[in-house]
Design an enzyme around this catalytic site. Sequence first.
Site, PDB file in Angstrom:
ATOM      1  CD  GLN A 230     -63.184   5.905  91.694  1.00  0.00           C
ATOM      2  OE1 GLN A 230     -62.606   6.850  91.164  1.00  0.00           O
ATOM      3  NE2 GLN A 230     -62.922   4.647  91.369  1.00  0.00           N
ATOM      4  CE1 TYR A 259     -57.260  -6.856  95.768  1.00  0.00           C
ATOM      5  CE2 TYR A 259     -58.867  -7.805  94.267  1.00  0.00           C
ATOM      6  CZ  TYR A 259     -57.601  -7.806  94.825  1.00  0.00           C
ATOM      7  OH  TYR A 259     -56.688  -8.760  94.443  1.00  0.00           O
ATOM      8  CD  GLU A 283     -60.132  -2.780 101.124  1.00  0.00           C
ATOM      9  OE1 GLU A 283     -58.974  -2.351 101.247  1.00  0.00           O
ATOM     10  OE2 GLU A 283     -60.686  -2.898 100.026  1.00  0.00           O
ATOM     11  CB  CYS A 351     -57.775   2.180  88.257  1.00  0.00           C
ATOM     12  SG  CYS A 351     -56.600   1.284  89.282  1.00  0.00           S
TER      13      CYS A 351
END
Length: 396
Positions: A230, A259, A283, A351
């Site tokens: 981020q 994820y 992931e 997101c």
Amino acid sequence: MSRSRRPAPSRGRRARPKASKGESYVGRRFEIEVGPVAHGGHFVARVPIGEDSRVVFVRHALPGEQVVVEITEGTAGDRFWRGDAVSVLSVAPERVVPPCPYAGPGLCGGCDFQHVSLPAQRDLKATVLREQLVRLGGLSAEDPLVADLVVEAVPGDVDGLRWRTRQRYATAPGGGRGMRRYRSHDVIPVDDCLIATDGAREPGAGTVVETVEIGDATHSFEVAADGFWQVHPGAPATLVSAVLSVLAPAPGQTVLDLYAGVGLFSAFLADAVGPTGRVVAVEGDQTASALSVGNVPAAEVTAGDVATVLGGLEEGPFDLVVLDPPREGARRAVVEAVVARSPQKVAYVACDPAALARDVAIFAEHGYRLRTLRAFDLFPMTHHVEAVALLEGSGA
């Protein structure tokens, strides 16, 4: 959290070449009234064409303004056009002078809302999130989760600027650094990107170490220099705190972190469930997954496509699930693999408002309801927004 999963607000999108559908309207100007905000950082308007009209998605405008729009993409056969508000005839009260000299029609494509006051930017983002949850998620506009939704400010920026800790520049004509125009290959020179922090890193080789502190707990994470992390300084702690708050993990519980990236959520979840609990992290990015092994020794780490890994994971329930999917969302295969594990609670970190809404609708098909929703302004001056949703099954 895999490396290509978030948009890069500092760079304009490149237009896809498309076949001609008749006469081009590019460059023509029309005086119009601007309508509501739409998902993607633009506003809906209509341009009269003879006895008909055409929808135009307009940038650099605000609802209710009278503007002169210049068409930037559109032919006679297109269902909709794109345009820029090149002149504002009546000004909305939320309009401000853009702090960045490179923001505006025909300039840098990175920021959508430099011309909008910060409180109004957050209101616009909340409006888009509400609209997607109603239209795609099947929620009622009167539901308090929808009607009362606000987008929260996050500590770490300076009046919406100086928050981007990683920044990729294009090479400007004649050398130097620059940014791309919106939906274009063209690069304009940029001396200073105002959303970038002083000393913002450009992606490169090797790894960096990021540290996150929440309460009395501190974890350090090795991250690929060109991998995902981020970019807003306040984002990691804000998102982890929100996830921990809604899940309330307890010692001995089992957690599925999907994820999982380099293990941001897994690390703090492992603290909460303790040695008698279990954290399984999945992931898709091989590099991020490999780094998470060292970042979170207490987790069981698997690299691979999330839907595929879930399909091969041993049967049995998990108490809690964290979903932090890429921009396209988790989608049906992953959602159904999650509900097959009968979790009590699912924390969904989103997101993209449309992707979140679509997945909320799929969860609802299987008896999981949206119980809480928070939204965070992790990308000021752009249209992007992050949300943390809690979904619970009927037995929770």
